[in-house]
Design an enzyme around this catalytic site. Structure first.
Site, PDB file in Angstrom:
ATOM      1  N   GLY A 172     -74.754 -17.525  18.921  1.00 42.04           N
ATOM      2  CA  GLY A 172     -74.193 -16.240  19.318  1.00 42.04           C
ATOM      3  C   GLY A 172     -72.692 -16.296  19.514  1.00 42.04           C
ATOM      4  O   GLY A 172     -72.191 -17.140  20.246  1.00 42.04           O
TER       5      GLY A 172
ATOM      6  N   HIS B 126     -67.726 -18.473  11.346  1.00 41.39           N
ATOM      7  CA  HIS B 126     -67.573 -19.519  10.341  1.00 41.39           C
ATOM      8  C   HIS B 126     -66.839 -18.965   9.124  1.00 41.39           C
ATOM      9  O   HIS B 126     -67.138 -17.859   8.671  1.00 41.39           O
ATOM     10  CB  HIS B 126     -68.939 -20.040   9.902  1.00 41.39           C
ATOM     11  CG  HIS B 126     -69.793 -20.524  11.025  1.00 41.39           C
ATOM     12  ND1 HIS B 126     -71.173 -20.564  10.953  1.00 41.39           N
ATOM     13  CD2 HIS B 126     -69.465 -21.001  12.261  1.00 41.39           C
ATOM     14  CE1 HIS B 126     -71.660 -21.041  12.084  1.00 41.39           C
ATOM     15  NE2 HIS B 126     -70.647 -21.299  12.894  1.00 41.39           N
TER      16      HIS B 126
ATOM     17  N   GLU C 293     -64.039 -10.755  11.711  1.00 43.99           N
ATOM     18  CA  GLU C 293     -65.152 -11.606  12.151  1.00 43.99           C
ATOM     19  C   GLU C 293     -65.258 -11.674  13.663  1.00 43.99           C
ATOM     20  O   GLU C 293     -66.349 -11.638  14.229  1.00 43.99           O
ATOM     21  CB  GLU C 293     -64.998 -13.013  11.576  1.00 43.99           C
ATOM     22  CG  GLU C 293     -65.088 -13.090  10.073  1.00 43.99           C
ATOM     23  CD  GLU C 293     -66.326 -12.418   9.523  1.00 43.99           C
ATOM     24  OE1 GLU C 293     -67.405 -12.501  10.145  1.00 43.99           O
ATOM     25  OE2 GLU C 293     -66.220 -11.792   8.457  1.00 43.99           O
TER      26      GLU C 293
END
EC number: 3.4.24.23
Length: 267
Positions: free
Chosen positions: A187, A191, A215
């Protein structure tokens, strides 16, 4: 400015049963397969019919999201959008939050950069991650603290191919990165695909600040937006780094989740 940044959450497996109609001219077998795969990954169900097996319903959802004529038929414009690099999180209208609106409950959220790209100096990656988080943080009552060891709320890293989260990267292009909604385990983690060419905006390649801001929006609980001007729009494009900022749609979404920062500028 179009933003195609890549991320992934726990996507539910789905079965595709019905064939897709197409406009005159036909599609190649590869395009046909790509279209089915795209709809399977990014349109898990039709919000009105709840028909998880209807490819046509999924295609209409996609056309609605991207502002295309809602025909339920494959055409060159649909294929063009499907072939763009993008994020792995399913699409919804306007700003959205993840199911059940997961968020960080602590006012201090820690982050750690566990691995770096070879394309940029470590100090540049550190600076851009901090800048990306601060773009969100100045609008909400959260503070971000970097740690250099141990487990942080948000673990950030670069990797190639399979890297331990069941969402392997696919080489240059297509999926650029992925992130997970707030929670335990993976969580909040973000990446980035090391097979991409990452830049600070001064050379050709993928602008890391754009990707990181998108992101990390997912890491805070934001889903995708259908607003082409939003940071959380699912597709990527290089804009003007000097004018890169959250849109009103992004700000509305993140403040819906966390509330306004006491010194947040008035809208």
């Amino acid at each position: 400015m179009r933003l195609t940044v890549l991320c992934a959450v726990c996507l539910l497996p789905g079965s595709l049963a019905l064939p897709l109609p197409q406009e005159a001219g036909g599609m190649s077998e590869l395009q046909w397969e790509q279209a089915q795969d795209y709809l399977k990954r990014f349109y898990l169900y039709d919000s009105e019919t709840k028909n998880a097996n209807s490819l046509e319903a999924k295609l209409k959802e996609m056309q609605k999201f991207f502002g295309l004529p809602i025909t339920g038929m494959l055409n060159s414009r649909v294929i063009e959008i499907m072939q763009k690099p993008r994020c792995g999180v399913p699409d919804v209208a306007e700003y959205s939050l993840f199911p059940n609106s997961p968020k960080w409950t602590s006012k201090v959220v820690t982050y750690r950069i566990v691995s770096y790209t070879r394309d940029l100096p470590h100090i540049t990656v550190d600076r851009l991650v901090s800048k990306a988080l601060n773009m969100w943080g100045k609008e909400i009552p959260l503070h971000f603290r970097k740690v250099v060891w141990g487990t942080a709320d948000i673990m950030i890293g670069f990797a190639r191919g399979a890297h331990g989260d069941s969402y392997p990267f696919d080489g240059p292009g297509n999926t650029l990165a992925h992130a997970f909604a707030p929670g335990t385990g993976l969580g909040g983690d973000a990446h980035f695909d090391e097979d991409e060419r990452w830049t600070d905006g001064s050379s050709l390649g993928i602008n890391f600040l754009y990707a990181a801001t998108h992101e990390l929006g997912h890491s805070l609980g934001m889903g995708h937006s259908s607003d082409p001007n939003a940071v959380m729009y699912p597709t990527y494009g290089n804009g003007d780094p000097q004018n890169f900022k959250l849109s009103q749609d992004d700000i509305k979404g993140i403040q819906k989740l966390y509330g306004k920062r006491s010194n947040s500028r008035k809208k």
